[in-house]
Design a protein around this motif. Structure first.
Motif, PDB file in Angstrom:
ATOM      1  N   VAL A 118      -1.268  -3.656   5.553  1.00  0.00           N
ATOM      2  CA  VAL A 118      -0.121  -3.639   6.089  1.00  0.00           C
ATOM      3  C   VAL A 118       0.973  -4.534   5.156  1.00  0.00           C
ATOM      4  O   VAL A 118       1.719  -4.311   5.219  1.00  0.00           O
ATOM      5  CB  VAL A 118      -0.471  -3.654   7.038  1.00  0.00           C
ATOM      6  CG1 VAL A 118       1.315  -4.138   7.697  1.00  0.00           C
ATOM      7  CG2 VAL A 118      -0.837  -2.709   7.609  1.00  0.00           C
ATOM      8  N   ALA A 121       3.210  -3.445   2.318  1.00  0.00           N
ATOM      9  CA  ALA A 121       4.463  -1.692   2.695  1.00  0.00           C
ATOM     10  C   ALA A 121       5.208  -3.557   3.727  1.00  0.00           C
ATOM     11  O   ALA A 121       6.345  -2.660   3.127  1.00  0.00           O
ATOM     12  CB  ALA A 121       3.489  -1.422   4.220  1.00  0.00           C
ATOM     13  N   SER A 125       7.916  -3.017   0.258  1.00  0.00           N
ATOM     14  CA  SER A 125       8.779  -1.983   1.372  1.00  0.00           C
ATOM     15  C   SER A 125       9.977  -0.861   0.500  1.00  0.00           C
ATOM     16  O   SER A 125       9.653   0.440   0.846  1.00  0.00           O
ATOM     17  CB  SER A 125      10.110  -2.326   2.858  1.00  0.00           C
ATOM     18  OG  SER A 125      10.982  -3.114   1.949  1.00  0.00           O
ATOM     19  N   TYR A 128       7.005   1.389  -0.564  1.00  0.00           N
ATOM     20  CA  TYR A 128       6.199   2.203   0.072  1.00  0.00           C
ATOM     21  C   TYR A 128       7.222   3.009   0.711  1.00  0.00           C
ATOM     22  O   TYR A 128       6.603   3.984   0.776  1.00  0.00           O
ATOM     23  CB  TYR A 128       5.976   0.909   1.277  1.00  0.00           C
ATOM     24  CG  TYR A 128       4.803   1.669   2.282  1.00  0.00           C
ATOM     25  CD1 TYR A 128       3.923   1.211   1.677  1.00  0.00           C
ATOM     26  CD2 TYR A 128       5.168   2.405   2.867  1.00  0.00           C
ATOM     27  CE1 TYR A 128       2.560   1.581   2.892  1.00  0.00           C
ATOM     28  CE2 TYR A 128       4.449   3.096   3.954  1.00  0.00           C
ATOM     29  CZ  TYR A 128       3.226   2.242   4.056  1.00  0.00           C
ATOM     30  OH  TYR A 128       2.124   3.031   4.774  1.00  0.00           O
ATOM     31  N   HIS A 186      -1.858   3.244   8.297  1.00  0.00           N
ATOM     32  CA  HIS A 186      -0.062   3.306   8.000  1.00  0.00           C
ATOM     33  C   HIS A 186       0.943   3.504   8.671  1.00  0.00           C
ATOM     34  O   HIS A 186       2.124   3.619   8.676  1.00  0.00           O
ATOM     35  CB  HIS A 186      -0.348   5.012   7.445  1.00  0.00           C
ATOM     36  CG  HIS A 186       1.398   5.773   6.832  1.00  0.00           C
ATOM     37  ND1 HIS A 186       2.133   5.235   5.703  1.00  0.00           N
ATOM     38  CD2 HIS A 186       2.168   6.798   7.495  1.00  0.00           C
ATOM     39  CE1 HIS A 186       3.293   5.602   5.722  1.00  0.00           C
ATOM     40  NE2 HIS A 186       3.511   6.713   6.571  1.00  0.00           N
ATOM     41  N   ALA A 189       2.137   0.031   9.508  1.00  0.00           N
ATOM     42  CA  ALA A 189       3.406  -0.396   8.209  1.00  0.00           C
ATOM     43  C   ALA A 189       4.492   0.144   8.400  1.00  0.00           C
ATOM     44  O   ALA A 189       5.362  -0.823   8.244  1.00  0.00           O
ATOM     45  CB  ALA A 189       2.452   0.133   7.495  1.00  0.00           C
ATOM     46  N   THR A 208      -2.466  -5.362  13.203  1.00  0.00           N
ATOM     47  CA  THR A 208      -3.381  -4.881  12.087  1.00  0.00           C
ATOM     48  C   THR A 208      -4.573  -4.881  12.604  1.00  0.00           C
ATOM     49  O   THR A 208      -5.930  -4.056  12.326  1.00  0.00           O
ATOM     50  CB  THR A 208      -3.012  -4.988  11.316  1.00  0.00           C
ATOM     51  OG1 THR A 208      -1.542  -4.949  10.382  1.00  0.00           O
ATOM     52  CG2 THR A 208      -3.795  -5.073  10.236  1.00  0.00           C
TER      53      THR A 208
END
Length: 232
Positions: A118, A121, A125, A128, A186, A189, A208
Motif C-alpha cells: 500500500v 501505491a 500512484s 501504480y 490491491h 491501495a 491495511t
C-alpha cells in the motif's frame, strides 16, 4: 560609438567579435539521460492530469526535445507507458523483497509486505495506475513488461510457499491464495490513491493493518491441522 577612418584596427576586431558572439545561435538543452527524463515527465503528467493526457509530443514539448529524439527511445505512447509500468514493477518487487527480508520473514514479514504494498501505491500512484490500469493491453506488446510483472507477483508466491513450508499457513493452492491476498490489498491501495479513504493517510494504514490481520487469521494453520512435529 562612431567609427572613423582613424579607428584602431584592434578596436574594430573586438567589436566584430562581439557582434559575432551575439548572433551565435543558442545551444539546445542537452539531456544526459533523455529516456529517464521522459519517464519522469510521463509520471508527472499522469499524476497531474491522468493517463489520457500522456502523449509523446506533449511530454517532449515540456522537455524541449525534438520528435526525432523522442522516437529514438519510444515508438509511441504505448511504448512509453509500458516503460513506466516496467519501472514500477521493478521498484515494487524490490520493495516487497526488502520488506519481507528486513522483517525476518514469517508472520512479521507477511505483515511488512502488506504495508509495503500500500505504501508503494501511495508513493508511486502514477506508476501504480499504469501497472494495473493498462497492463493487459501493454503487456501483450511488451514481453519484458509481462516478465517484470510476473517477477513482482512471484515475491508474494515465494513468501507464501515459505510460510506453508514452516506450517504457518494452510496448504491451499499457492497461486490462488496469492491472488486472494493480492485482490484484498490491491483494493485498499486503489481506494487510497483515488482519495476514497479521505485525506488522512493514517486511515489507509489502519485499514491495511486490519486487512492483514484478518487475512492472516483466515489463512493461518489451525492447531488441529498442524503436523505432529509442529504441534510439539
Amino acid at each position: 560609438m562612431m567609427l572613423t577612418m582613424s579607428t584602431p584596427a584592434h578596436t574594430l576586431a573586438v567589436m566584430a567579435g562581439t557582434h559575432r558572439r551575439r548572433r551565435k545561435p543558442p545551444v539546445p538543452y542537452h539531456h544526459g539521460d533523455l529516456r529517464r527524463a521522459l519517464l519522469v515527465e510521463a509520471a508527472r503528467t499522469i499524476r497531474a492530469e491522468g493517463i489520457e493526457a500522456v502523449t509523446l509530443r506533449a511530454v517532449g514539448a515540456r522537455l524541449g526535445v525534438s520528435r526525432t529524439a523522442l522516437y529514438r527511445h519510444f515508438a509511441d505512447k504505448s511504448a512509453l507507458l509500458a516503460a513506466v509500468a516496467r519501472e514500477g514493477f521493478q521498484r515494487f518487487r524490490q520493495d516487497l523483497i526488502e520488506a519481507w527480508t528486513d522483517a525476518g520473514g514469517g508472520r512479521a514479514g507477511f505483515t511488512a509486505m502488506g504495508r509495503a504494498y500500500v505504501h508503494f501505491a501511495l508513493a508511486n500512484s502514477s506508476h501504480y495506475r499504469v501497472m494495473f490500469g493498462d497492463f493487459r493491453d501493454l503487456s501483450t506488446r511488451d514481453p519484458e513488461l509481462a516478465a517484470d510483472a510476473s517477477a513482482a507477483f512471484q515475491v508474494l508466491v515465494d513468501a507464501l510457499i515459505t510460510l506453508q513450508s514452516d506450517s504457518l499457513i494452510r496448504p491451499d493452492e499457492t497461486g490462488q491464495l496469492a491472488r486472494f491476498i493480492w485482490a484484498t490489498v490491491h483494493g485498499i491501495a486503489m481506494l487510497a490513491i483515488d482519495g476514497q479513504l479521505g485525506p488522512d493517510p493514517s486511515v489507509a494504514g489502519a485499514l491495511t493493518q486490519l486487512a492483514i490481520e484478518r487475512l492472516h487469521t483466515g489463512i493461518a494453520l489451525a492447531r488441529n491441522e498442524a503436523s505432529p512435529q509442529t504441534a510439539e
